[in-house]
Design a protein around this motif. Structure first.
Motif, PDB file in Angstrom:
ATOM      1  N   PRO A  43       0.816  -1.219   0.000  1.00  0.00           N
ATOM      2  CA  PRO A  43       0.000   0.000   0.000  1.00  0.00           C
ATOM      3  C   PRO A  43       0.851   1.272   0.000  1.00  0.00           C
ATOM      4  O   PRO A  43       0.518   2.261   0.652  1.00  0.00           O
ATOM      5  N   VAL A  44       1.962   1.235  -0.708  1.00  0.00           N
ATOM      6  CA  VAL A  44       2.860   2.388  -0.818  1.00  0.00           C
ATOM      7  C   VAL A  44       3.238   2.532  -2.287  1.00  0.00           C
ATOM      8  O   VAL A  44       3.098   1.576  -3.060  1.00  0.00           O
ATOM      9  N   PRO A  45       3.719   3.697  -2.715  1.00  0.00           N
ATOM     10  CA  PRO A  45       4.108   3.845  -4.123  1.00  0.00           C
ATOM     11  C   PRO A  45       5.249   2.896  -4.499  1.00  0.00           C
ATOM     12  O   PRO A  45       6.235   2.771  -3.768  1.00  0.00           O
ATOM     13  N   VAL A  62      11.154   5.787 -10.820  1.00  0.00           N
ATOM     14  CA  VAL A  62      10.263   6.577  -9.972  1.00  0.00           C
ATOM     15  C   VAL A  62      10.816   7.996  -9.890  1.00  0.00           C
ATOM     16  O   VAL A  62      12.031   8.214  -9.987  1.00  0.00           O
ATOM     17  N   PRO A  63       9.950   8.981  -9.765  1.00  0.00           N
ATOM     18  CA  PRO A  63      10.430  10.365  -9.689  1.00  0.00           C
ATOM     19  C   PRO A  63      11.121  10.649  -8.363  1.00  0.00           C
ATOM     20  O   PRO A  63      11.018   9.874  -7.405  1.00  0.00           O
ATOM     21  N   GLY A  64      11.809  11.770  -8.305  1.00  0.00           N
ATOM     22  CA  GLY A  64      12.469  12.166  -7.068  1.00  0.00           C
ATOM     23  C   GLY A  64      13.875  11.602  -6.974  1.00  0.00           C
ATOM     24  O   GLY A  64      14.484  11.193  -7.956  1.00  0.00           O
ATOM     25  N   ARG A  65      14.380  11.577  -5.751  1.00  0.00           N
ATOM     26  CA  ARG A  65      15.727  11.083  -5.506  1.00  0.00           C
ATOM     27  C   ARG A  65      15.723  10.243  -4.232  1.00  0.00           C
ATOM     28  O   ARG A  65      14.798  10.316  -3.412  1.00  0.00           O
ATOM     29  N   ALA A  66      16.778   9.462  -4.069  1.00  0.00           N
ATOM     30  CA  ALA A  66      16.868   8.593  -2.903  1.00  0.00           C
ATOM     31  C   ALA A  66      16.913   9.408  -1.616  1.00  0.00           C
ATOM     32  O   ALA A  66      17.437  10.535  -1.582  1.00  0.00           O
ATOM     33  N   ALA A  83       7.869  10.959   6.577  1.00  0.00           N
ATOM     34  CA  ALA A  83       6.996  10.361   5.564  1.00  0.00           C
ATOM     35  C   ALA A  83       7.409   8.926   5.271  1.00  0.00           C
ATOM     36  O   ALA A  83       6.552   8.055   5.034  1.00  0.00           O
ATOM     37  N   ALA A  84       8.714   8.659   5.295  1.00  0.00           N
ATOM     38  CA  ALA A  84       9.182   7.279   5.117  1.00  0.00           C
ATOM     39  C   ALA A  84       8.693   6.403   6.264  1.00  0.00           C
ATOM     40  O   ALA A  84       8.283   5.253   6.053  1.00  0.00           O
ATOM     41  N   GLY A  85       8.725   6.943   7.484  1.00  0.00           N
ATOM     42  CA  GLY A  85       8.201   6.192   8.614  1.00  0.00           C
ATOM     43  C   GLY A  85       6.713   5.909   8.484  1.00  0.00           C
ATOM     44  O   GLY A  85       6.247   4.809   8.793  1.00  0.00           O
ATOM     45  N   ALA A  86       5.957   6.903   8.000  1.00  0.00           N
ATOM     46  CA  ALA A  86       4.515   6.708   7.810  1.00  0.00           C
ATOM     47  C   ALA A  86       4.235   5.670   6.734  1.00  0.00           C
ATOM     48  O   ALA A  86       3.322   4.836   6.873  1.00  0.00           O
ATOM     49  N   ALA A  87       5.004   5.696   5.654  1.00  0.00           N
ATOM     50  CA  ALA A  87       4.832   4.700   4.603  1.00  0.00           C
ATOM     51  C   ALA A  87       5.137   3.299   5.126  1.00  0.00           C
ATOM     52  O   ALA A  87       4.442   2.333   4.794  1.00  0.00           O
ATOM     53  N   VAL A 159      12.091  10.193  -2.648  1.00  0.00           N
ATOM     54  CA  VAL A 159      11.269  11.300  -2.180  1.00  0.00           C
ATOM     55  C   VAL A 159      11.348  12.458  -3.164  1.00  0.00           C
ATOM     56  O   VAL A 159      12.330  12.604  -3.906  1.00  0.00           O
ATOM     57  N   ASP A 160      10.306  13.265  -3.160  1.00  0.00           N
ATOM     58  CA  ASP A 160      10.286  14.536  -3.884  1.00  0.00           C
ATOM     59  C   ASP A 160       9.799  15.570  -2.882  1.00  0.00           C
ATOM     60  O   ASP A 160       8.625  15.561  -2.493  1.00  0.00           O
ATOM     61  N   GLY A 161      10.708  16.424  -2.426  1.00  0.00           N
ATOM     62  CA  GLY A 161      10.356  17.307  -1.325  1.00  0.00           C
ATOM     63  C   GLY A 161      10.131  16.483  -0.070  1.00  0.00           C
ATOM     64  O   GLY A 161      10.993  15.715   0.347  1.00  0.00           O
ATOM     65  N   ASP A 162       8.926  16.625   0.496  1.00  0.00           N
ATOM     66  CA  ASP A 162       8.598  15.888   1.720  1.00  0.00           C
ATOM     67  C   ASP A 162       7.722  14.673   1.451  1.00  0.00           C
ATOM     68  O   ASP A 162       7.199  14.063   2.388  1.00  0.00           O
ATOM     69  N   GLU A 163       7.543  14.307   0.183  1.00  0.00           N
ATOM     70  CA  GLU A 163       6.632  13.222  -0.175  1.00  0.00           C
ATOM     71  C   GLU A 163       7.395  11.990  -0.657  1.00  0.00           C
ATOM     72  O   GLU A 163       8.406  12.097  -1.361  1.00  0.00           O
ATOM     73  N   ILE A 164       6.881  10.811  -0.297  1.00  0.00           N
ATOM     74  CA  ILE A 164       7.434   9.559  -0.807  1.00  0.00           C
ATOM     75  C   ILE A 164       6.901   9.328  -2.218  1.00  0.00           C
ATOM     76  O   ILE A 164       5.686   9.345  -2.443  1.00  0.00           O
ATOM     77  N   THR A 165       7.808   9.124  -3.163  1.00  0.00           N
ATOM     78  CA  THR A 165       7.388   8.900  -4.547  1.00  0.00           C
ATOM     79  C   THR A 165       7.519   7.450  -4.976  1.00  0.00           C
ATOM     80  O   THR A 165       6.933   7.045  -5.979  1.00  0.00           O
ATOM     81  N   GLY A 166       8.289   6.671  -4.236  1.00  0.00           N
ATOM     82  CA  GLY A 166       8.415   5.269  -4.607  1.00  0.00           C
ATOM     83  C   GLY A 166       9.346   4.511  -3.678  1.00  0.00           C
ATOM     84  O   GLY A 166      10.298   5.084  -3.126  1.00  0.00           O
ATOM     85  N   VAL A 167       9.030   3.235  -3.484  1.00  0.00           N
ATOM     86  CA  VAL A 167       9.898   2.317  -2.738  1.00  0.00           C
ATOM     87  C   VAL A 167      10.251   1.188  -3.700  1.00  0.00           C
ATOM     88  O   VAL A 167       9.361   0.582  -4.307  1.00  0.00           O
TER      89      VAL A 167
END
Length: 245
Positions: A43-45, A62-66, A83-87, A159-167
């Motif tokens: 249930p995560v990107p 996936v967009p963003g950076r590690a 956000a990584a913890g929440a994901a 992440v992109d900014g403060d958002e998780i974009t992919g795992v």
């Protein structure tokens, strides 16, 4: 024309990048089976699967950076770590995958074997190995299994900014210990453990997380050395072992 970039390559598998496409080549199709199934359930990107033709799995970038790299200061914000913890909490709260994870006795056997190898080959001082072996034993306790990523290095969280974009990299996913995922994510980045736990949102056993730091660093060392990686780099696994308490 896009160049072919070698992301990682060793005798078990290789990952290539061509433009915005990642090609994962793995002779062990069971690992690819797990990766595909886990991404469908998580249930995560996760990366988009473009196509699969054994032994190759093609994934969209996936967009963003590690989130960061071991041994280097993380460029990500505290909010991104939260956000990584929440994901991770969302993943751990999801229904269990149908395949089992590693049994406790296997974790204990691997710890003993790898510690013996480190001492026998004089890779690390015996007292350092023995101290971390004692610390690591605290991780080997009964636990309620969760849907675990199994290899949640910070280079696997984008992440992109403060958002998780992919795992990414789900080949080790299965039923596992929630605290192992938390430990791998924060290995070498203890300064961000509080941010991750703020996002995770529940109380955890900090002693067990520290124990998993020692276990992971001890058990991974031989594999890293034999596959051309260096656990003695500043901030990497050997420094984690020296800092263990």
């Amino acid at each position: 024309m896009d160049e072919v970039q070698i992301v990682v390559a060793h005798d078990e598998r290789a990952t290539l990048r061509v433009g915005d496409v990642f090609l994962k080549i793995d002779a062990d199709q069971s690992r690819i089976d797990v990766e595909v199934a886990a991404m469908a359930m998580a249930p995560v990107p996760t990366p988009e699967i473009l196509w699969r033709k054994p032994p190759v799995l093609a994934l969209a970038a996936v967009p963003g950076r590690a989130l960061g790299r071991l041994g280097e200061p993380s460029p990500a914000s505290p909010a991104a770590w939260a956000a990584a913890g929440a994901a991770l909490r969302a993943l751990h709260g999801a229904p269990l995958p149908p395949w089992p994870g590693r049994p406790l006795d296997e974790d204990a056997s691997r710890l003993d074997a790898e510690c013996a190898w480190l001492v026998r080959n004089r890779v690390l001082p015996a007292d350092l190995v023995e101290r971390n072996h004692r610390i690591a034993e605290a991780a080997l306790r009964p636990r309620t299994p969760v849907f675990a990523h199994g290899d949640l290095q910070i280079t696997h969280v984008f992440v992109d900014g403060d958002e998780i974009t992919g795992v990414i990299d789900w080949s080790e996913a299965g039923q596992g210990d929630a605290l192992f995922d938390l430990a791998v994510l924060t290995l070498g980045h203890e300064e961000h453990l509080g941010d991750v736990l703020a996002g995770y949102g529940t109380d955890v056993d900090l002693e067990a997380i520290r124990a998993w730091w020692s276990w992971r660093s001890l058990v991974a060392a031989r594999w890293l050395i034999e596959h051309g990686f260096d656990p003695s780099e500043p901030g990497a696994e050997f420094d984690v072992l020296r800092a263990a308490r």
